[in-house]
Design a protein around this motif. Structure first.
Motif, PDB file in Angstrom:
ATOM      1  N   GLY A   1      52.932  30.919  29.761  1.00  0.00           N
ATOM      2  CA  GLY A   1      51.887  31.937  29.877  1.00  0.00           C
ATOM      3  C   GLY A   1      52.332  33.082  30.770  1.00  0.00           C
ATOM      4  N   ILE A   2      51.693  34.246  30.574  1.00  0.00           N
ATOM      5  CA  ILE A   2      51.933  35.411  31.443  1.00  0.00           C
ATOM      6  C   ILE A   2      50.737  35.561  32.364  1.00  0.00           C
ATOM      7  N   CYS A   3      50.975  35.322  33.657  1.00  0.00           N
ATOM      8  CA  CYS A   3      49.939  35.435  34.688  1.00  0.00           C
ATOM      9  C   CYS A   3      50.099  36.796  35.365  1.00  0.00           C
ATOM     10  N   HIS A   4      48.981  37.363  35.820  1.00  0.00           N
ATOM     11  CA  HIS A   4      49.074  38.651  36.528  1.00  0.00           C
ATOM     12  C   HIS A   4      49.954  38.527  37.775  1.00  0.00           C
ATOM     13  N   SER A   5      50.027  37.309  38.332  1.00  0.00           N
ATOM     14  CA  SER A   5      50.910  37.095  39.501  1.00  0.00           C
ATOM     15  C   SER A   5      52.370  37.384  39.150  1.00  0.00           C
ATOM     16  N   ASP A   6      52.773  37.091  37.899  1.00  0.00           N
ATOM     17  CA  ASP A   6      54.152  37.379  37.482  1.00  0.00           C
ATOM     18  C   ASP A   6      54.426  38.875  37.658  1.00  0.00           C
ATOM     19  N   ILE A   7      53.439  39.679  37.280  1.00  0.00           N
ATOM     20  CA  ILE A   7      53.588  41.140  37.333  1.00  0.00           C
ATOM     21  C   ILE A   7      53.579  41.610  38.795  1.00  0.00           C
ATOM     22  N   HIS A   8      52.622  41.070  39.587  1.00  0.00           N
ATOM     23  CA  HIS A   8      52.610  41.421  41.031  1.00  0.00           C
ATOM     24  C   HIS A   8      53.991  41.165  41.614  1.00  0.00           C
ATOM     25  N   LEU A   9      54.552  39.988  41.325  1.00  0.00           N
ATOM     26  CA  LEU A   9      55.811  39.606  41.987  1.00  0.00           C
ATOM     27  C   LEU A   9      56.975  40.478  41.531  1.00  0.00           C
ATOM     28  N   VAL A  10      57.182  40.610  40.222  1.00  0.00           N
ATOM     29  CA  VAL A  10      58.373  41.355  39.775  1.00  0.00           C
ATOM     30  C   VAL A  10      58.298  42.825  40.167  1.00  0.00           C
ATOM     31  N   ARG A  11      57.098  43.349  40.303  1.00  0.00           N
ATOM     32  CA  ARG A  11      56.979  44.769  40.667  1.00  0.00           C
ATOM     33  C   ARG A  11      57.033  44.976  42.182  1.00  0.00           C
TER      34      ARG A  11
ATOM     35  N   ILE B   1      30.322  32.965  43.908  1.00  0.00           N
ATOM     36  CA  ILE B   1      30.954  34.048  43.140  1.00  0.00           C
ATOM     37  C   ILE B   1      32.465  33.825  43.204  1.00  0.00           C
ATOM     38  N   ILE B   2      33.107  33.815  42.042  1.00  0.00           N
ATOM     39  CA  ILE B   2      34.569  33.701  41.993  1.00  0.00           C
ATOM     40  C   ILE B   2      35.108  35.082  41.631  1.00  0.00           C
ATOM     41  N   ASN B   3      35.837  35.704  42.554  1.00  0.00           N
ATOM     42  CA  ASN B   3      36.407  37.027  42.288  1.00  0.00           C
ATOM     43  C   ASN B   3      37.848  36.890  41.808  1.00  0.00           C
ATOM     44  N   THR B   4      38.066  37.253  40.533  1.00  0.00           N
ATOM     45  CA  THR B   4      39.412  37.133  39.960  1.00  0.00           C
ATOM     46  C   THR B   4      40.104  38.493  39.817  1.00  0.00           C
ATOM     47  N   VAL B   5      39.493  39.533  40.362  1.00  0.00           N
ATOM     48  CA  VAL B   5      40.055  40.879  40.153  1.00  0.00           C
ATOM     49  C   VAL B   5      41.406  41.016  40.861  1.00  0.00           C
ATOM     50  N   SER B   6      42.374  41.599  40.149  1.00  0.00           N
ATOM     51  CA  SER B   6      43.744  41.692  40.645  1.00  0.00           C
ATOM     52  C   SER B   6      43.958  42.870  41.582  1.00  0.00           C
ATOM     53  N   SER B   7      42.960  43.728  41.703  1.00  0.00           N
ATOM     54  CA  SER B   7      43.088  44.950  42.495  1.00  0.00           C
ATOM     55  C   SER B   7      42.177  44.862  43.721  1.00  0.00           C
ATOM     56  N   ALA B   8      42.593  45.559  44.805  1.00  0.00           N
ATOM     57  CA  ALA B   8      41.745  45.607  46.008  1.00  0.00           C
ATOM     58  C   ALA B   8      40.712  46.718  45.890  1.00  0.00           C
ATOM     59  N   ASP B   9      40.764  47.404  44.763  1.00  0.00           N
ATOM     60  CA  ASP B   9      39.944  48.589  44.582  1.00  0.00           C
ATOM     61  C   ASP B   9      38.523  48.241  44.140  1.00  0.00           C
ATOM     62  N   ILE B  10      37.895  47.268  44.824  1.00  0.00           N
ATOM     63  CA  ILE B  10      36.486  46.972  44.535  1.00  0.00           C
ATOM     64  C   ILE B  10      35.758  46.864  45.872  1.00  0.00           C
ATOM     65  N   ASP B  11      34.446  47.072  45.859  1.00  0.00           N
ATOM     66  CA  ASP B  11      33.657  47.032  47.091  1.00  0.00           C
ATOM     67  C   ASP B  11      33.149  45.605  47.299  1.00  0.00           C
ATOM     68  N   LEU B  12      33.916  44.824  48.073  1.00  0.00           N
ATOM     69  CA  LEU B  12      33.562  43.416  48.274  1.00  0.00           C
ATOM     70  C   LEU B  12      32.156  43.256  48.833  1.00  0.00           C
TER      71      LEU B  12
ATOM     72  N   GLY C   1      41.642  36.463  43.294  1.00  0.00           N
ATOM     73  CA  GLY C   1      42.490  37.629  42.996  1.00  0.00           C
ATOM     74  C   GLY C   1      43.415  37.866  44.174  1.00  0.00           C
ATOM     75  N   ALA C   2      44.616  38.377  43.902  1.00  0.00           N
ATOM     76  CA  ALA C   2      45.634  38.419  44.956  1.00  0.00           C
ATOM     77  C   ALA C   2      46.280  39.796  45.144  1.00  0.00           C
ATOM     78  N   PRO C   3      45.456  40.842  45.364  1.00  0.00           N
ATOM     79  CA  PRO C   3      46.074  42.133  45.696  1.00  0.00           C
ATOM     80  C   PRO C   3      46.712  42.056  47.074  1.00  0.00           C
ATOM     81  N   ALA C   4      47.775  42.821  47.292  1.00  0.00           N
ATOM     82  CA  ALA C   4      48.463  42.759  48.588  1.00  0.00           C
ATOM     83  C   ALA C   4      47.674  43.474  49.678  1.00  0.00           C
ATOM     84  N   GLU C   5      46.865  44.449  49.298  1.00  0.00           N
ATOM     85  CA  GLU C   5      46.182  45.269  50.298  1.00  0.00           C
ATOM     86  C   GLU C   5      45.004  44.514  50.913  1.00  0.00           C
ATOM     87  N   PRO C   6      44.706  44.767  52.203  1.00  0.00           N
ATOM     88  CA  PRO C   6      43.518  44.145  52.810  1.00  0.00           C
ATOM     89  C   PRO C   6      42.240  44.650  52.139  1.00  0.00           C
ATOM     90  N   MET C   7      41.209  43.800  52.191  1.00  0.00           N
ATOM     91  CA  MET C   7      39.914  44.187  51.616  1.00  0.00           C
ATOM     92  C   MET C   7      38.857  44.092  52.709  1.00  0.00           C
TER      93      MET C   7
END
Ligand code: NAP
Ligand code: ZN
Ligand code: ZN
Length: 347
Positions: free
Chosen positions: A39-49, A241-252, A269-275
């Motif tokens: 499978g292709i997980c969004h984590s694969d993309i986070h890591l390689v980029r 609430i389970i937050n699966t969003v890959s971006s930190a660009d949401i208002d927690l 969800g595992a964005p690198a930026e603090p939320m």
């Protein structure tokens, strides 16, 4: 040593390319697995980029691995040639720390050995599942129930366990209102597993574009988070609430406001930026903000058996290796329905 075909990222900015890599010889406690699907997980993309930090390129990713045992080491007792097996996000851990001894190797205090991008016991960097074969210690291999086809099993090994674990830990079940934020790979399995556990599931997605799918997956309600009226209508509603969003660009804080008394928002969800989280939002309704990382080996086996028993399976879009780069762009554009799975025969 075994030379095997794989697909690797040469750098953070270039497309993935075919590459031959070496797998270690099958050791005492190892099994050699012929991978059928990955499978292709969004984590694969986070890591390689490089989202999560420096990477040792070329790097093969992929931690949703389903295949067949083709060789076992002399001390292997758990598996035999021909067994249908899976490998998820980790391939080893220290086995000595408090958390490992408690059977929670995913929380190994020394850091578990990840399926890709980790320093392995032989000093090499682990290479993941976009590959024809992998060698893994038997203690980190899962048994696939007969009822789950290989291509459906693959996404369960990360997306499935990552959502099953918090749903189970926080007691999702009858009488409980659960919201899932983001309906991609993890999110759509959170909906299916939450519904199979008997919870009343609501999807909170960007838009209503996937509403019919969400309801078919078992959600009772579906709201667009682009509509501010959603947050007013659902204030003080959810137990979990389970937050699966890959971006930190949401208002927690807006999502935390949707928790009722003693409710918990679990970020997977595992964005690198603090939320940022406002403590006053937590004070209201004695809310909790938590995180959860994959699941233990025992819990992953429990999840596979649960999915087999309840008929829970991911929606997969099978692709050949030549479409991996296109799939990455579609995942980044939230255009996934709902997990890309690579047929490794095309590698
Ligand atoms: P995915 O398939 O891309 O799904 C993420 C979903 O989030 C999208 O489909 C979209 O859903 C929503 N979304 C994306 N960008 C958004 C934005 N800017 N604002 C609002 N919503 C957005 O990714 P995935 O494979 O499910 O992985 C999700 C995250 O979990 C990744 O960060 C991944 O690294 C992480 N992860 C964590 C663990 C762990 O152990 N904690 C394990 C695996 C993965 P809608 O279109 O419905 O809004
Ligand atoms: Zn993953
Ligand atoms: Zn440990």
């Amino acid at each position: 040593m075994l030379n095997v075909r794989a697909y690797a990222a040469p750098s953070a900015t270039e497309p993935l390319v075919p590459l031959t890599i070496e797998r270690r010889a099958t050791g005492e406690n190892d099994v050699l697995i012929a991978i059928r699907y990955a499978g292709i997980c969004h984590s694969d993309i986070h890591l390689v980029r490089g989202d999560w930090g420096p990477v040792s390129y070329p790097q093969v990713v992929g931690h949703e691995i389903a295949g067949e045992v083709v060789e076992v080491g002399p001390s292997v007792t758990k598996f035999a040639v021909g067994d249908r097996v899976g490998v998820g996000c980790m391939v080893n851990s220290c086995r000595e720390c408090e958390n490992c001894r408690a059977g929670m190797e995913n929380y190994c205090l020394k850091g578990n050995t990840q399926t890709y991008g980790s320093l392995d016991r032989d000093g090499t960097i682990t290479q993941g599942g976009y590959s024809t074969h992998v060698v893994v210690d038997q203690d980190f291999v899962l048994r696939l129930p007969e009822a789950i086809p290989y291509e459906a099993a693959a996404p369960l090994l990360c997306a499935g366990i990552t959502t099953y674990s918090p749903l189970t830990h926080w007691g999702a079940g009858p009488g409980m209102k659960v919201a899932v934020v983001g309906m991609g790979g993890l999110g759509h399995l959170a909906v299916k597993i939450g519904a199979a556990k008997g919870a009343e599931v609501t999807v909170l997605s960007h838009s209503l574009a996937k509403q019919a799918d969400g309801l078919a997956f078992g959600a009772k309600h579906y709201y667009a988070t682009s509509d501010p009226a959603t947050f007013a209508a659902l204030a003080n509603t959810f137990d979990l609430i389970i937050n699966t969003v890959s971006s930190a660009d949401i208002d927690l804080n807006a999502y935390l406001g949707l928790l009722r008394l003693d409710g918990t928002l679990v970020n997977v969800g595992a964005p690198a930026e603090p939320m940022p989280v406002g403590v006053f939002t937590l004070f209201g309704n004695r809310r909790s903000f938590a995180g959860s990382g994959i699941g233990s080996i025992a819990e992953t086996q429990e999840m596979l058996d649960f999915c087999a028993e309840h008929g829970v399976a991911p929606e997969v879009e099978l692709i050949g290796a030549d479409r991996i780069n296109e799939a990455y762009e579609r995942v980044l554009g939230s255009d996934v329905r709902y997990r890309f799975v690579i047929d490794t025969a095309t590698l």
